[in-house]
Enzyme design. Structure first.
Site, PDB file in Angstrom:
ATOM      1  N   GLU A 164      -9.187   2.486  -1.336  1.00 46.68           N
ATOM      2  CA  GLU A 164      -9.287   1.049  -1.640  1.00 46.68           C
ATOM      3  C   GLU A 164     -10.684   0.692  -2.145  1.00 46.68           C
ATOM      4  O   GLU A 164     -11.701   0.990  -1.494  1.00 46.68           O
ATOM      5  CB  GLU A 164      -8.936   0.214  -0.389  1.00 46.68           C
ATOM      6  N   GLU A 217      -6.435   3.229   9.084  1.00 47.08           N
ATOM      7  CA  GLU A 217      -7.678   3.004   8.329  1.00 47.08           C
ATOM      8  C   GLU A 217      -8.824   3.753   8.994  1.00 47.08           C
ATOM      9  O   GLU A 217      -8.984   3.695  10.216  1.00 47.08           O
ATOM     10  CB  GLU A 217      -8.017   1.502   8.312  1.00 47.08           C
ATOM     11  N   ASP A 241       1.914   0.123   8.966  1.00 48.51           N
ATOM     12  CA  ASP A 241       0.450   0.085   9.053  1.00 48.51           C
ATOM     13  C   ASP A 241       0.009  -0.114  10.502  1.00 48.51           C
ATOM     14  O   ASP A 241       0.394  -1.111  11.132  1.00 48.51           O
ATOM     15  CB  ASP A 241      -0.027  -1.105   8.190  1.00 48.51           C
ATOM     16  N   ASP A 275      -0.620  -4.339   7.191  1.00 46.28           N
ATOM     17  CA  ASP A 275      -1.104  -5.356   8.138  1.00 46.28           C
ATOM     18  C   ASP A 275      -1.637  -6.564   7.353  1.00 46.28           C
ATOM     19  O   ASP A 275      -2.001  -7.581   7.946  1.00 46.28           O
ATOM     20  CB  ASP A 275      -2.138  -4.790   9.122  1.00 46.28           C
ATOM     21  N   SER A 276      -1.603  -6.474   6.021  1.00 50.31           N
ATOM     22  CA  SER A 276      -1.887  -7.641   5.181  1.00 50.31           C
ATOM     23  C   SER A 276      -0.851  -8.740   5.449  1.00 50.31           C
ATOM     24  O   SER A 276      -1.021  -9.877   4.995  1.00 50.31           O
ATOM     25  CB  SER A 276      -1.897  -7.252   3.693  1.00 50.31           C
ATOM     26  N   LYS A 313       0.272   4.427   8.724  1.00 48.11           N
ATOM     27  CA  LYS A 313      -1.012   4.467   7.995  1.00 48.11           C
ATOM     28  C   LYS A 313      -2.121   4.060   8.961  1.00 48.11           C
ATOM     29  O   LYS A 313      -1.940   3.145   9.762  1.00 48.11           O
ATOM     30  CB  LYS A 313      -0.973   3.522   6.797  1.00 48.11           C
TER      31      LYS A 313
HETATM   32  O1  KIV Z   1      -2.247  -3.859   4.533  1.00 47.13           O
HETATM   33  C1  KIV Z   1      -2.125  -3.578   3.333  1.00 47.13           C
HETATM   34  O2  KIV Z   1      -1.406  -4.237   2.599  1.00 47.13           O
HETATM   35  C2  KIV Z   1      -2.847  -2.408   2.844  1.00 47.13           C
HETATM   36  C3  KIV Z   1      -2.911  -2.085   1.423  1.00 47.13           C
HETATM   37  C4  KIV Z   1      -3.245  -0.700   1.062  1.00 47.13           C
HETATM   38  C5  KIV Z   1      -2.581  -2.946   0.370  1.00 47.13           C
HETATM   39  O3  KIV Z   1      -3.407  -1.713   3.625  1.00 47.13           O
END
Ligand code: KIV
Length: 284
Positions: free
Chosen positions: A185, A118, A86, A47-48, A116
């Site tokens: 992280e 968080e 993500d 999500d970056s 993924k």
């Molecule tokens: O969104 C992202 O790029 C991440 C990383 C682990 C780099 O969550």
């Protein structure tokens, strides 16, 4: 499935054999193909994308539709790497049903292999729900950018007993909930070592030192394609923005001066045909 396709059991095997796992981000077809060809194990559609590609101030604004759009392009460029989508902020936080629905979109619509999420021990029930629906989940603890406001900024996590205990409880809970791996992280290296040795699933570090089972970076960071700010943990292997600026300035100069396009960049037409066209034009 391609016989060389990277799988969860391959990643686990790598941890057991103490072979490092490589992971990088991609948001579009071209970069994804390149990473796949180089042999990167895991490609994260992070999500970056919000900060790197869409110009948002943080990842909080990124939507599920935006993630799917980018994940589709990434998957089209990959044949071997394991692709992880993500889950953006609030796509899994409200209810199990919504979490499963959104995680399912990544697999159904964009052909990702896993998602993924968080968060620590507090999201374990959600992880279980997604995992029980048959969708592999990669955890992400430490500095979790989606909750940067709650963490009071982008800070290293686990520097005091309370935070370190939370991280240890979280990684154990995430493993127990079914995560096939966990991203660590911005956690001090020696604490990451303890966390890595406490679980049988691979840990992938970003700003968390050498003892993790694998490493991940935002690809644009290592290529020097992002702005002036460079986090301490990022090694810039090249400064592409300098190279790109030089090339683009040369293009601009040559266009302004009529140097580009020269002969070699032009298509030709037979003189006879040209004459005929001129005659047609003259006759009206
Ligand atoms: O969104 C992202 O790029 C991440 C990383 C682990 C780099 O969550």
């Amino acid at each position: 499935m391609d016989k060389d396709k990277i799988t969860i059991s391959y990643l686990k095997e790598k941890k057991e054999k103490k072979q490092k796992i490589t992971m990088l981000t991609a948001y579009e077809f071209g970069m994804a193909s390149l990473l796949d060809k180089v042999g990167i194990d895991v490609i994260l559609v992070g999500d970056s994308v919000g900060n790197v590609m869409l110009g948002y101030e943080s990842t909080v604004s990124v939507t599920m539709d935006e993630m799917i759009h980018h994940a589709k392009a990434v998957s089209r460029g990959v044949s071997k790497a394991f692709v992880v989508g993500d889950m953006p902020f609030m796509s899994f936080n409200v209810s199990d049903t919504e979490a499963i629905k959104n995680a399912g979109r990544f697999l159904k619509e964009s052909n990702c292999d896993a998602v993924k999420v968080e968060g620590g021990e507090e999201i374990c029930n959600r992880v279980k729900a997604i995992n029980n629906a048959g969708i592999p989940v990669l955890g992400h603890i430490g500095l979790t950018p989606q909750t940067v406001s709650k963490l009071s900024g982008y800070k290293v996590q686990g520097k005091n007993i309370q935070e370190a205990k939370y991280l240890l409880k979280s990684i154990l809970a995430l493993e127990n909930a079914g995560c096939f791996g966990v991203v660590l992280e911005c956690i001090p290296a020696k604490l990451s070592k303890i966390l890595t040795e406490s679980v049988s699933i691979p840990t992938i570090g970003i700003g968390s030192g050498r003892y993790c089972d694998g490493q991940v970076l935002v690809t644009q960071d290592l290529l020097g394609m992002t702005g002036q700010f460079k986090p301490k943990f990022v090694k810039q292997y090249v400064k592409l923005t300098d190279i790109m600026s030089k090339a683009i300035s040369s293009y601009k100069k040559e266009v302004l001066e009529g140097i580009y396009p020269s002969n070699e960049y032009e298509f030709s037409i037979p003189e006879e045909t040209l004459k005929e066209i001129m005659n047609v034009i003259k006759k009206g």
